[in-house]
Design a protein around this motif. Structure first.
Motif, PDB file in Angstrom:
ATOM      1  N   VAL A  85     -39.651  22.163  63.493  1.00 45.49           N
ATOM      2  CA  VAL A  85     -39.181  21.784  64.727  1.00 45.49           C
ATOM      3  C   VAL A  85     -40.289  21.559  65.515  1.00 45.49           C
ATOM      4  CG1 VAL A  85     -37.928  22.208  66.890  1.00 45.49           C
ATOM      5  CG2 VAL A  85     -36.819  22.741  64.732  1.00 45.49           C
ATOM      6  N   ALA A  86     -41.390  22.414  65.498  1.00 42.60           N
ATOM      7  CA  ALA A  86     -42.606  22.333  66.482  1.00 42.60           C
ATOM      8  C   ALA A  86     -43.400  21.148  65.774  1.00 42.60           C
ATOM      9  CB  ALA A  86     -43.539  23.683  66.292  1.00 42.60           C
ATOM     10  N   GLN A  87     -43.277  20.993  64.160  1.00 43.93           N
ATOM     11  CA  GLN A  87     -43.997  19.986  63.787  1.00 43.93           C
ATOM     12  C   GLN A  87     -43.277  18.667  63.837  1.00 43.93           C
ATOM     13  OE1 GLN A  87     -44.208  20.180  59.470  1.00 43.93           O
ATOM     14  NE2 GLN A  87     -45.044  18.068  59.146  1.00 43.93           N
ATOM     15  N   ALA A  88     -42.066  18.689  63.966  1.00 43.17           N
ATOM     16  CA  ALA A  88     -41.285  17.396  64.419  1.00 43.17           C
ATOM     17  C   ALA A  88     -41.679  17.039  65.805  1.00 43.17           C
ATOM     18  CB  ALA A  88     -39.867  17.611  64.028  1.00 43.17           C
ATOM     19  N   ALA A  89     -41.510  17.910  66.929  1.00 40.93           N
ATOM     20  CA  ALA A  89     -41.899  17.412  68.221  1.00 40.93           C
ATOM     21  C   ALA A  89     -43.276  17.000  68.383  1.00 40.93           C
ATOM     22  CB  ALA A  89     -41.552  18.747  68.974  1.00 40.93           C
ATOM     23  N   ILE A  90     -44.103  17.676  67.801  1.00 42.25           N
ATOM     24  CA  ILE A  90     -45.749  17.344  68.016  1.00 42.25           C
ATOM     25  C   ILE A  90     -45.926  15.906  67.143  1.00 42.25           C
ATOM     26  CG2 ILE A  90     -48.185  18.126  67.450  1.00 42.25           C
ATOM     27  CD1 ILE A  90     -47.039  21.033  68.022  1.00 42.25           C
ATOM     28  N   GLU A 105     -34.828  12.676  70.103  1.00 42.18           N
ATOM     29  CA  GLU A 105     -33.574  12.742  69.000  1.00 42.18           C
ATOM     30  C   GLU A 105     -33.968  13.176  67.430  1.00 42.18           C
ATOM     31  OE1 GLU A 105     -32.288   8.628  69.146  1.00 42.18           O
ATOM     32  OE2 GLU A 105     -31.441   8.960  71.074  1.00 42.18           O
ATOM     33  N   GLU A 106     -35.414  12.734  67.301  1.00 40.93           N
ATOM     34  CA  GLU A 106     -35.758  13.141  65.826  1.00 40.93           C
ATOM     35  C   GLU A 106     -35.844  14.562  65.767  1.00 40.93           C
ATOM     36  OE1 GLU A 106     -37.245  13.281  61.888  1.00 40.93           O
ATOM     37  OE2 GLU A 106     -35.864  11.938  62.950  1.00 40.93           O
ATOM     38  N   THR A 107     -36.462  15.187  66.815  1.00 37.30           N
ATOM     39  CA  THR A 107     -36.655  16.561  67.074  1.00 37.30           C
ATOM     40  C   THR A 107     -35.181  17.269  67.126  1.00 37.30           C
ATOM     41  OG1 THR A 107     -38.927  16.216  68.305  1.00 37.30           O
ATOM     42  CG2 THR A 107     -37.788  18.326  68.477  1.00 37.30           C
ATOM     43  N   ALA A 108     -34.409  16.693  67.721  1.00 33.93           N
ATOM     44  CA  ALA A 108     -32.985  17.490  67.754  1.00 33.93           C
ATOM     45  C   ALA A 108     -32.311  17.281  66.478  1.00 33.93           C
ATOM     46  CB  ALA A 108     -32.055  16.665  69.008  1.00 33.93           C
ATOM     47  N   ARG A 109     -32.561  16.221  65.694  1.00 36.74           N
ATOM     48  CA  ARG A 109     -31.913  16.134  64.461  1.00 36.74           C
ATOM     49  C   ARG A 109     -32.514  17.294  63.314  1.00 36.74           C
ATOM     50  NH1 ARG A 109     -33.197  14.706  59.382  1.00 36.74           N
ATOM     51  NH2 ARG A 109     -35.584  14.140  60.002  1.00 36.74           N
ATOM     52  N   VAL A 110     -33.808  17.651  63.496  1.00 36.49           N
ATOM     53  CA  VAL A 110     -34.386  18.646  62.723  1.00 36.49           C
ATOM     54  C   VAL A 110     -34.020  20.117  63.141  1.00 36.49           C
ATOM     55  CG1 VAL A 110     -36.574  19.541  61.836  1.00 36.49           C
ATOM     56  CG2 VAL A 110     -36.639  17.273  62.292  1.00 36.49           C
ATOM     57  N   ALA A 111     -33.708  20.001  64.337  1.00 36.38           N
ATOM     58  CA  ALA A 111     -33.403  21.496  65.015  1.00 36.38           C
ATOM     59  C   ALA A 111     -31.826  21.798  64.592  1.00 36.38           C
ATOM     60  CB  ALA A 111     -33.557  21.334  66.456  1.00 36.38           C
ATOM     61  N   ARG A 112     -30.969  20.546  64.808  1.00 35.74           N
ATOM     62  CA  ARG A 112     -29.856  20.542  64.324  1.00 35.74           C
ATOM     63  C   ARG A 112     -29.427  21.241  62.676  1.00 35.74           C
ATOM     64  NH1 ARG A 112     -28.900  16.333  67.619  1.00 35.74           N
ATOM     65  NH2 ARG A 112     -29.047  15.015  65.934  1.00 35.74           N
ATOM     66  N   GLN A 113     -30.343  20.690  62.176  1.00 34.15           N
ATOM     67  CA  GLN A 113     -30.295  21.206  60.425  1.00 34.15           C
ATOM     68  C   GLN A 113     -30.585  22.397  60.365  1.00 34.15           C
ATOM     69  OE1 GLN A 113     -32.809  18.228  58.570  1.00 34.15           O
ATOM     70  NE2 GLN A 113     -31.343  16.637  58.165  1.00 34.15           N
ATOM     71  N   ASP A 201     -35.333  29.848  70.805  1.00 38.79           N
ATOM     72  CA  ASP A 201     -36.496  29.513  70.543  1.00 38.79           C
ATOM     73  C   ASP A 201     -36.877  28.037  70.115  1.00 38.79           C
ATOM     74  OD1 ASP A 201     -37.110  32.185  70.838  1.00 38.79           O
ATOM     75  OD2 ASP A 201     -37.012  32.788  68.701  1.00 38.79           O
ATOM     76  N   LEU A 202     -35.964  27.382  69.307  1.00 38.87           N
ATOM     77  CA  LEU A 202     -36.257  26.183  69.012  1.00 38.87           C
ATOM     78  C   LEU A 202     -35.996  25.138  70.384  1.00 38.87           C
ATOM     79  CD1 LEU A 202     -34.066  25.723  65.903  1.00 38.87           C
ATOM     80  CD2 LEU A 202     -36.504  26.123  66.192  1.00 38.87           C
ATOM     81  N   GLU A 203     -34.974  25.403  71.241  1.00 35.29           N
ATOM     82  CA  GLU A 203     -34.930  24.595  72.602  1.00 35.29           C
ATOM     83  C   GLU A 203     -36.382  24.764  73.360  1.00 35.29           C
ATOM     84  OE1 GLU A 203     -31.524  26.210  74.510  1.00 35.29           O
ATOM     85  OE2 GLU A 203     -30.244  24.945  72.907  1.00 35.29           O
ATOM     86  N   ASP A 204     -36.852  26.067  73.224  1.00 37.40           N
ATOM     87  CA  ASP A 204     -38.370  26.376  74.092  1.00 37.40           C
ATOM     88  C   ASP A 204     -39.340  25.530  73.386  1.00 37.40           C
ATOM     89  OD1 ASP A 204     -39.566  28.218  75.993  1.00 37.40           O
ATOM     90  OD2 ASP A 204     -40.440  28.549  73.988  1.00 37.40           O
ATOM     91  N   LEU A 205     -39.444  25.540  72.157  1.00 39.60           N
ATOM     92  CA  LEU A 205     -40.466  24.906  71.442  1.00 39.60           C
ATOM     93  C   LEU A 205     -40.507  23.399  71.812  1.00 39.60           C
ATOM     94  CD1 LEU A 205     -40.364  26.274  67.838  1.00 39.60           C
ATOM     95  CD2 LEU A 205     -42.111  26.745  69.521  1.00 39.60           C
TER      96      LEU A 205
END
Length: 238
Positions: A85-90, A105-113, A201-205
């Motif tokens: 998730v950090a890699q997707a966000a950054i 949206e892309e970061t949220a997709r990775v986090a949902r998976q 933790d994912l939301e915080d990242l």
């Protein structure tokens, strides 16, 4: 084959299952399924890296310092959910092809998976914790019906010891159902707490990447010292 059956019949646990009837066999099968699900879930969470977070924390720290490429390299290719998730966000924040909305949206997709994987098989444990005591209660009711039917057919010549034995066997299924449901419920609550912690933790990242933008790297001290001073006004002494 006969020797194996004789050996199993001699085991106390096998005897209890046999005496409890078909509901005890179902409860025994649920106990095996519960153990298999718990072991598989532990392996799945370990592969998901839910107990890690060192690399993602380092990446967020580097991002906050303005060391953007280093932050991306810190989590690139890491298998844990937080690192992905950090890699997707950054990565999306640095990619000019993504605007802010698309990056989120892309970061949220990775986090949902990742969250879906962390909650896999929890419904199975919930179902086992619900139906195991019900099966035990059903076995007890059926056993009590048989015991009182025997008592009715025997009339005045009924042996109280036979009735007590039938009731004891009937109550055995209730105890077995609870013995399966309690560990399943405890495991379910523990796995849910792990998934909730991972979601937080994912939301915080993601928030620390998108809401708190990376700060520019501070200028070197030598550059500050070489910065030109204010221009003197005309006629003022140098």
């Amino acid at each position: 084959m006969t020797d194996l059956g004789t050996t199993l019949a001699a085991l106390p646990l096998f005897g209890l299952i046999r005496d409890g009837g078909w509901t005890m066999w179902l409860i025994a099968a649920l106990s095996v399924v519960t153990l298999a699900v718990v072991l598989w879930k532990l392996l799945s969470l370990w592969r998901l890296g839910v107990w890690g977070g060192r690399h993602s924390a380092r990446a967020i720290a580097l991002w906050g310092q303005g060391r953007r490429r280093e932050a991306l390299d810190a989590v690139r290719g890491r298998p844990s959910a937080r690192a992905r998730v950090a890699q997707a966000a950054i990565g999306t924040a640095l990619d000019p092809r993504f605007d802010d909305r698309a990056a989120r949206e892309e970061t949220a997709r990775v986090a949902r998976q990742a969250l879906y994987r962390s909650r896999e098989a929890l419904r199975a444990l919930e179902l086992i914790a619900t139906i195991a005591p019900l099966l035990g209660l059903l076995g007890t009711v059926l056993g009590m019906i048989d015991a009182f039917r025997v008592l009715q057919s025997a009339g005045n010549q009924a042996d109280p010891s036979d009735l007590a034995g039938g009731i004891w066997v009937a109550l055995l299924t209730t105890a077995a159902g609870m013995a399966v449901a309690i560990p399943a419920g405890v495991a379910l609550s523990w796995f849910e707490s792990i998934a909730d912690r991972l979601q937080s933790d994912l939301e915080d990242l993601a928030t620390r990447v998108f809401v708190a933008p990376a700060q520019p790297v501070a200028a070197p001290r030598d550059a500050v010292l070489r910065r030109p001073g204010p221009t003197h006004l005309a006629g003022a002494p140098a």
